[in-house]
Enzyme design. Structure first.
Site, short mmCIF file in Angstrom:
data_model
loop_
_atom_site.label_atom_id
_atom_site.label_comp_id
_atom_site.label_asym_id
_atom_site.label_seq_id
_atom_site.Cartn_x
_atom_site.Cartn_y
_atom_site.Cartn_z
N HIS A 231 0.84 -1.33 0.12
CA HIS A 231 -0.11 0.05 0.01
C HIS A 231 0.86 1.23 -0.10
O HIS A 231 0.33 2.22 -0.32
CB HIS A 231 -0.67 0.02 1.21
N HIS A 658 -5.28 -49.67 -25.41
CA HIS A 658 -5.91 -50.01 -26.34
C HIS A 658 -6.54 -51.46 -26.02
O HIS A 658 -7.69 -51.80 -26.44
CB HIS A 658 -5.29 -50.25 -27.75
N HIS A 1034 13.41 -49.45 -56.24
CA HIS A 1034 12.45 -50.02 -56.89
C HIS A 1034 11.57 -48.83 -57.17
O HIS A 1034 10.20 -49.00 -57.71
CB HIS A 1034 11.60 -51.05 -56.11
N CYS A 1052 -11.34 -53.94 -51.69
CA CYS A 1052 -10.32 -55.12 -52.27
C CYS A 1052 -10.95 -55.94 -53.42
O CYS A 1052 -11.75 -56.17 -53.23
CB CYS A 1052 -9.93 -56.03 -50.92
N CYS A 1064 -1.69 -50.89 -55.33
CA CYS A 1064 -0.25 -51.26 -56.15
C CYS A 1064 -0.10 -49.97 -56.97
O CYS A 1064 -0.83 -49.50 -57.78
CB CYS A 1064 -0.50 -52.40 -56.94
N CYS A 1067 0.47 -51.44 -61.04
CA CYS A 1067 -0.62 -51.79 -61.87
C CYS A 1067 -1.89 -50.90 -61.37
O CYS A 1067 -3.00 -51.10 -61.93
CB CYS A 1067 -1.03 -53.22 -61.90
N CYS A 1072 -6.51 -55.55 -49.88
CA CYS A 1072 -6.46 -55.45 -48.43
C CYS A 1072 -4.83 -55.81 -47.74
O CYS A 1072 -4.20 -56.39 -48.46
CB CYS A 1072 -7.49 -56.28 -47.80
N HIS A 1089 5.22 -56.95 -58.03
CA HIS A 1089 4.82 -55.61 -57.81
C HIS A 1089 5.15 -54.93 -56.30
O HIS A 1089 4.62 -55.26 -55.51
CB HIS A 1089 3.29 -55.28 -58.23
N CYS A 1102 7.53 -50.66 -49.68
CA CYS A 1102 8.45 -51.47 -50.69
C CYS A 1102 8.64 -52.92 -50.12
O CYS A 1102 9.42 -52.93 -49.04
CB CYS A 1102 9.59 -50.66 -50.93
N CYS A 1105 12.43 -53.69 -50.60
CA CYS A 1105 13.14 -53.14 -49.26
C CYS A 1105 12.73 -53.42 -47.90
O CYS A 1105 13.49 -53.08 -47.10
CB CYS A 1105 13.53 -51.66 -49.40
#
Length: 1137
Positions: A231, A658, A1034, A1052, A1064, A1067, A1072, A1089, A1102, A1105
């Site tokens: 104050h 989960h 690839h 799918c 893919c 192609c 799935c 592929h 890939c 890989c």
């Protein structure tokens, strides 16, 4: 069986397992897919695929070996990268080593007393009794005793006139009559021959404490001083105050010690009008006062004490008054002020020092204040403030005139500064309507100046609280002004009406005694226990070496604890396995037996079983490790609940939140936290448990377990993206509030349109988590501590830093008498999880919260928080502040003008998407000609152009000059006409067990400064548990997009499933995933592929890989899928660069 595997050994094991795994998948599905695995053609194709995969691995291994050979002075690749990135300090600093609490008390200050009224409320017993109570609680011996200092006149002149100093000096030579004559010149002031020296000691001690804190000799401290100060005006003594201790110390820190920002909190029941006056136009000081006002009828009866006095000039918005307009305000009312205004504003203000004008006349039993704040609550208020300014908090005694409540309150404040747990207080009641009106009125007038105050509705509609629709002052109130104030105050010579004080004492003394007796001040003999065992590494994926839920997660976390010296400070708990009886507290017996059966199955049977579960991999050690993880969490519960440790940390895997009663999913087998909650209830009779789940994925298993249980409050903060993010169920939405008796005890905070970072999470804690938690009043806090919302995590793609997690941990640690247990859930960036969990442990051990820069929560987060408040305010009275505030057109213009001005001021530190992208998409490579120089380049480029230092210097320079708008949004509309760019959820869909691309940063705007600060707090980027390859051999097989583009809803082609599909890239046929019927894997084997794109998270895998790939050659396909899925494009590779 549970030995530690090196990277080389793990990769060799992966090479050995990959071939047979693919063979098994083909043969076991041959009947349904009409594939003949025995045909020579199939065998040839399979062998071709294996050869390609081995060639890809061999090429990666060659590059890895070459890099390792070059790092001659480093033990590992990660150490080398960390060392190279040191020049931009992208590492988390170890915990602050500054320890200790300073305490100043000097008996010489007892000499100041009223010679003509021994019952005067401001008397020596105020500090002597408080000091004695601190001694009784053994607090003084734990403090660093600082020596009281006399202030110099130069220090006093920082805020007071020379004339005032001379007036006080003269009192040393006066007799009693002269002292009386001098006293009546001032409002509520007395003098004696020692007053001048005591005033010098009080001020000097305040400055000494502050300087020792700023010199880092002590972390925080308390000064038990008198006479008080807040104050005392520039040229006038007032209200027991001679020199303004706190205001002078703050001015000294600004002018002489060169601080830039100081927060002054004044919780004395009287308004510190002098402190307000001294900094009213100063934006470097935020003055925050909570005081009894009664619309101006309470002393000091000033108009300027009301909420609409918010500063002037550059100081507009930096003076905040919270007027208490009725007596009897209690714990819940003060907590509401802290939750709704003080902590959000203080966090945004970002002070370097906090000074508390700690008057305890608002404590229960004080006849001056007539409020009802309990002593234990001051511990909680202090604890909240300690998260600011890296813990630099100085508590300076002001008022307080019920000695019993004053001494207890001051002692518990000091106890909190020393790091002891906050005593558990009863569940907070509903804040009264009067404090609600005051809080809303404050928000109404200061909102234009603070970005954090945006959770009310600001419309032309009236507020349901009528007082908020009015403007002060009240017509019947007569304020004290310079014109009408008395020329003298002879009443100060009248004896104190002892009867009134005695009556108050008789009324409240028994109540205070009961409060003291009921307040649990116990603390454990050890601070923090920690659980870890390398045996949990045995659970590992045999089919994917790069699976994100990898054994290294826990090892790296524990190693970081050891590096920071945390393990030495913790108590290790013994390894134990959860019993089957304990597992069945949550899971069915049949399910436990099913998981147990994994131990007896061979790898081929386990891989076949994986198809039954969502995002789960299996091995023979999965049951063993899952039991150990659950057992460790129970061990920590035992350690905490038996008083051996105050809190605990469980570094465990596999995670658990989960896992449901009869189902494993999302990397989780047994729900560790849910089991721990049930265990605590059954063994220790814990009545109320709070579970906070900050893993980025919704803890669906935990929610289901307690959905109708009012004894467990479950709060989950998770990425939701309108139901598209894993686990992608409507259970994570905000309207899921529980059922039956558990209604209201389930709180979901579902984020959309990310990424979210520290500011968003802190805001959710301030507005939702902490108010509800205090109203609930838990006896134990369990945290599902997933760190996949961390900056850099490949699955979460959010921006929470280790420091952000530390601040959340600090907030929770004020609950349940400090009984807080963190159990690891997710988190897949090895550096991020290590730093983040180590930071949480550091905070639990009592280390100060590191500095956390503020940024405005993004609009999506604000919307989410508002939505949650709208839902939950029906169940929690502490959330009653989510209402409309009437704002007239003129006020809206003023607010808009103010916000625009502040936006212009912020432009200098803004650098939006291109700078954020430049940092978030860097990787570290080596120049082959100069192997000791690291180069930083955008992803996808093979030729480095700039060094780390150059690019960071460029970013810093540009952030000083440039500001730009956020990313443009697509005009594409959804079926309901909604702008799909606003709901793309950051470009991330449902994620299963694997994922990790960088999503488009559509949901937030980051400045370069923010990104640099976040990266500095986080550690270097690109140390993922899953790191996409920037190139693979690839990529040349990828063909151009078909004319019709890509439909992410296509089923799918073999089984018609639409739950989790891939396309893919050779192609463009859709099949799935391996978690459904494995038809894409089959397609890759049969057709060779090798490149495919996930519709869930727009990542590219890939098969050759055996790894994710992220390269500019894939952009067209990823962008087409993203546009179809979310209605907005990805940022172009050029924008990312």
């Amino acid at each position: 069986m549970h030995q530690h595997y090196s990277d080389e050994e793990g990769e060799e094991a992966s090479l050995q397992n990959t071939g047979p795994d693919i063979h098994v998948h083909v043969t076991t599905t041959s009947n349904t897919q009409e594939v003949n695995p025995s045909s020579q053609e199939t065998t040839d194709k399979k062998m071709t695929l294996e050869e390609v995969k081995r060639a890809g691995r061999a090429e990666r291994q060659k590059k890895r070996d070459e890099r390792r050979r070059q790092q001659s002075d480093s033990d590992s690749e990660s150490e080398y990268l960390v060392g190279k990135l040191a020049e931009i300090t992208l590492t988390v600093k170890e915990p602050d080593e500054v320890e200790g609490t300073g305490l100043i008390y000097d008996e010489r200050m007892l000499r100041h007393k009223n010679l003509w009224d021994e019952n005067y409320p401001e008397n020596p017993s105020r500090i002597s009794t408080a000091f004695q109570r601190c001694c009784d609680l053994c607090l003084v011996e734990r403090c660093f005793r600082l020596e009281a200092q006399h202030s110099t006149e130069d220090m006093i002149l920082l805020q007071h006139s020379q004339e005032l100093i001379e007036k006080l000096k003269q009192t040393t030579e006066m007799n009693v009559e002269g002292l009386k004559a001098e006293s009546i010149k001032y409002d509520s002031v007395y003098f004696n021959e020692w007053t001048f020296e005591c005033s010098l000691l009080a001020l000097g001690s305040t400055v000494e404490l502050m300087e020792q804190i700023l010199k880092r000799k002590v972390r925080n401290g308390m000064a038990l001083v008198r006479p008080p100060g807040h104050h005392a005006m520039e040229n006038e003594f007032c209200g027991f105050c001679l020199f303004n201790n706190v205001a002078i110390a703050a001015k000294h820190a600004l002018d002489n010690l060169k601080l830039k920002k100081i927060l002054i909190i004044d919780w004395d029941v009287h308004h510190g009008q002098a402190t307000q006056q001294m900094f009213y136009d100063n934006p470097r000081v935020l003055y925050f006062s909570i005081h009894r006002y009664e619309f101006g009828k309470f002393w000091p009866n000033l108009r300027e004490s009301d909420y609409d006095f918010i500063g002037e000039g550059k100081g507009m918005g930096y003076n905040i008054n919270v007027p208490l307009n009725q007596t009897g305000m209690a714990d819940q009312d003060y907590l509401a002020v802290f939750h709704q205004i003080l902590m959000p504003v203080a966090f945004e203000f970002d002070p370097e020092l906090v000074l508390i004008s700690a008057g305890y006349d608002c404590a229960i039993g004080c006849p001056e204040g007539q409020m009802g704040v309990t002593p234990a609550t001051f511990a909680h208020l202090t604890h909240k403030v300690m998260s600011l300014a890296q813990g630099r908090v100085a508590v300076i005694l002001e008022g307080g005139y019920c000695v019993k409540s004053l001494s207890e309150s001051a002692a518990l404040t000091l106890r909190t500064l020393l790091g002891d747990p906050c005593p558990r207080i009863p569940p907070a009641q509903e804040p009264c309507d009067s404090i609600t009106e005051s809080i809303l009125n404050v928000i109404k007038v200061v909102r234009p100046y603070w970005k954090c105050l945006q959770y009310q509705g600001f419309t032309s509609d009236p507020c349901p609280y009528e007082e908020v629709n009015q403007l002060p002052p009240k017509a019947d109130v007569k304020f004290v002004t310079e014109e009408n104030k008395p020329l003298s105050y002879p009443e100060c010579l009248e004896p104190t009406r002892v009867e009134e004080y005695y009556e108050e004492d008789r009324k409240y003394s028994p109540i205070i005694e009961r409060l003291i007796a009921r307040t649990d001040l116990s603390k454990a003999q050890n601070r923090t226990c920690i659980a870890f065992d390398e045996g949990m590494r045995a659970h590992s994926s045999k089919s994917s070496y790069y699976h994100p839920e990898a054994p290294d997660r826990i090892t790296r976390i524990f190693d970081k604890h050891a590096e920071w010296g945390l393990t030495q400070r913790c108590t290790r708990v013994e390894t134990r396995m959860a019993t089957e009886a304990e597992l069945t507290l949550v899971h069915s017996s049949a399910y436990v037996e099913e998981v147990k059966s994994f131990e007896e199955k061979n790898p081929f049977e386990l891989q076949k079983l994986e198809r039954k579960f969502q995002s789960i991999y299996l091995c023979r050690d999965s049951y063993f490790c899952s039991r150990m993880a659950a057992g460790f969490v129970l061990d920590v519960v035992d350690n905490v609940m038996t008083g051996q440790s105050q809190n605990g940390v469980a570094i465990v895997r596999p995670p658990g939140h989960h896992a449901e009663c009869t189902k494993a999913m999302g990397f989780c087998f047994f729900n560790n936290i849910a089991i721990a909650a049930k265990y605590a209830q059954s063994k220790y009779n814990v009545k109320k448990i709070l579970i906070v789940d900050w893993d980025i994925h919704h803890g669906n298993g935990t929610q289901r377990q307690f959905y109708d249980d009012p004894s467990v409050l479950f709060i989950s903060l998770h990425r939701f993206d309108r139901g598209s993010f894993y686990p992608a169920t409507p259970e994570g939405q905000s309207t899921m509030v529980g059922e039956g008796e558990g209604t209201g005890y389930n709180v979901n905070i579902p984020w959309n349109n990310g990424p979210m970072g520290d500011s968003e999470y802190i805001a959710a804690f301030q507005q939702i988590v902490m108010p509800i938690a205090y109203e609930f009043g838990p006896e134990l806090v369990l945290v599902s501590a997933g760190f996949d919302a961390a900056l850099g995590d490949p699955l979460g793609n959010y921006l929470v830093t280790p420091i952000g997690y530390g601040h959340m941990t600090h907030m929770l640690s004020s609950l349940a008498n400090g009984k807080v247990i963190l159990a690891l859930e997710g988190g897949y960036h090895l550096v991020a999880i290590s730093n983040s969990m180590a930071m949480c442990t550091s905070i639990l051990l009592g280390d100060a919260c590191p500095h956390l820069p503020y940024s405005k929560p993004n609009d999506s987060a604000v919307e989410c928080i508002r939505n949650v408040l709208d839902v939950q305010k029906e169940h929690w009275k502490s959330l009653k502040f989510r209402v409309n505030i009437k704002t007239d057109e003129e006020t809206q213009k003023d607010q808009s003008s103010t916000e625009s001005q502040r936006s212009l001021e912020d432009d200098e530190i803004k650098k939006i998407h291109e700078m954020a992208e430049k940092l978030s998409n860097i990787q570290v490579i080596e120049d082959s000609e100069n192997p000791r120089e690291d180069i930083v380049v955008p992803k996808g480029e093979e030729t480095p152009e700039k060094s780390t230092k150059e690019i960071v210097d460029e970013i810093k320079g540009q952030s000083q000059e440039v500001s730009c708008e956020g990313a443009d949004k697509s005009d594409v509309k959804g079926e309901d006409g909604e702008d799909q760019a606003s709901v793309c959820g950051g470009g991330m869909g449902v994620q299963g067990a694997e994922g990790g691309i960088q999503p488009p940063q559509q949901g937030s705007v980051l400045s370069a400064n923010d990104v640099l600060q976040q990266l500095e707090a986080q550690g270097h980027t690109q140390m993922y548990a899953v790191t996409p390859l920037p190139w693979c051999p690839h990529l040349e097989t990828v063909t151009p997009l078909p004319q019709g583009g890509i439909s992410t809803t296509a089923p799918c082609q073999d089984c018609g499933d639409v739950s989790e599909n891939w396309i893919c890239l050779v192609c463009y046929k859709v099949y799935c995933s391996r978690f459904v019927n494995e038809h894409m894997l089959m397609h890759g084997v049969m057709e060779t592929h090798l490149m495919c794109l996930s519709f869930s998270d727009i990542s590219v895998w890939c098969y050759g890989c055996d790894h994710y790939v992220d390269n500019v050659a894939l952009f067209a396909a990823k962008n087409a899928a993203h546009c179809h899925k979310f209605g907005c494009p990805l940022p172009s590779p050029q924008a990312r660069q």
